[in-house]
Design a protein around this motif. Structure first.
Motif, PDB file in Angstrom:
ATOM      1  N   ASP A 116       0.831  -1.211   0.000  1.00 38.10           N
ATOM      2  CA  ASP A 116       0.000   0.000   0.000  1.00 38.10           C
ATOM      3  C   ASP A 116       0.863   1.257   0.000  1.00 38.10           C
ATOM      4  N   LEU A 117       1.908   1.233  -0.813  1.00 34.58           N
ATOM      5  CA  LEU A 117       2.823   2.363  -0.898  1.00 34.58           C
ATOM      6  C   LEU A 117       2.620   3.210  -2.149  1.00 34.58           C
ATOM      7  N   ASP A 118       1.917   2.658  -3.130  1.00 29.61           N
ATOM      8  CA  ASP A 118       1.746   3.382  -4.392  1.00 29.61           C
ATOM      9  C   ASP A 118       1.033   4.712  -4.198  1.00 29.61           C
ATOM     10  N   GLN A 119       0.240   4.833  -3.132  1.00 37.73           N
ATOM     11  CA  GLN A 119      -0.495   6.065  -2.848  1.00 37.73           C
ATOM     12  C   GLN A 119       0.425   7.250  -2.542  1.00 37.73           C
ATOM     13  N   PHE A 120       1.672   6.951  -2.151  1.00 41.77           N
ATOM     14  CA  PHE A 120       2.590   8.011  -1.740  1.00 41.77           C
ATOM     15  C   PHE A 120       3.436   8.555  -2.883  1.00 41.77           C
ATOM     16  N   PHE A 121       3.423   7.879  -4.034  1.00 43.63           N
ATOM     17  CA  PHE A 121       4.305   8.270  -5.126  1.00 43.63           C
ATOM     18  C   PHE A 121       3.534   8.918  -6.274  1.00 43.63           C
ATOM     19  N   ASN A 122       4.037  10.058  -6.710  1.00 43.69           N
ATOM     20  CA  ASN A 122       3.454  10.735  -7.873  1.00 43.69           C
ATOM     21  C   ASN A 122       3.910  10.089  -9.169  1.00 43.69           C
ATOM     22  N   TYR A 123       5.149   9.596  -9.162  1.00 49.90           N
ATOM     23  CA  TYR A 123       5.713   8.981 -10.362  1.00 49.90           C
ATOM     24  C   TYR A 123       6.533   7.752  -9.986  1.00 49.90           C
TER      25      TYR A 123
END
Length: 207
Positions: A116-123
């Motif tokens: 559930d880390l994809d929420q923190f990355f813009n790219y």
């Protein structure tokens, strides 16, 4: 200076890749007692654990497999750091940058979703070389100083308590000496977070 984007490396920075790789090599080739358990000793050439070309090839294939990614843990408190960074500096972009390409890059993206880390990355960006200077951002966090040799950005955080990180920095000091004040060594994410929050708040640090 306004911080607009922070670049974060994957292997041995966000993901504890060395531990999973060394456990595989030690079990596969039964060398648990012949080499001390030291993740910092793992370069991507796998010395001193293995040197046989076929074994190295096999280990590299494993490290680009789905089975490997199932064994890779998140660095301690990395998710907490990303959470507070997003909370305290929501307008600052965060980019994951890795040298993994193709299927391996797809597995990185899958791994991020599972934690559930994809929420923190813009790219999410992959580069085929170790030169990450092509990625825009004022701050970069990476375990390998050589990834930042050509890098002109003002803030470089060398992550982890790895022997190779210090050796690389020393070996390339002539290349880095004019920009040495832009580098900071941080052993873990608990040390990284307050630096990032200060920078994003516009405060100066002792870089």
């Amino acid at each position: 200076m306004d911080i607009k984007n922070i670049i974060i490396d994957f292997d041995n920075t966000l993901a504890n890749s060395s531990v999973a790789a060394i456990e595989y090599i030690q079990n596969k080739y039964n060398i648990k007692d012949s080499v001390p358990y030291d993740p910092s000793a793992l370069l991507w050439g796998f010395e001193p654990f293995i040197t046989d070309k076929e074994q190295v090839k096999e280990a590299l294939e494993y490290m680009n497999s789905e089975e490997f990614f199932k064994k890779v843990d998140l660095m301690e408190n990395a998710k907490k750091a990303l959470y507070y960074l997003k909370k305290e500096a929501p307008l600052v972009g965060v980019t994951l940058c890795t040298n993994r390409t193709g299927k391996s890059f797809d597995l990185v993206k899958k791994w991020l979703k599972e934690y559930d880390l994809d929420q923190f990355f813009n790219y999410l960006i992959c580069v085929s070389s170790f030169d990450k200077s092509v990625i825009n951002g004022e701050v970069i966090i990476d375990d390998k100083p050589t990834c930042m040799l050509m890098d002109q950005r003002p803030y470089h955080i060398v992550f982890g308590d790895y022997r190779y990180s210090k050796d690389e920095f020393i070996d390339n000091y002539v290349s880095l000496k004019e920009a040495a004040k832009t580098y900071r060594f941080c052993k873990n994410w608990d040390e990284v977070l307050p630096i990032l929050l200060e920078l994003c708040a516009g405060h100066t640090t002792d870089f």
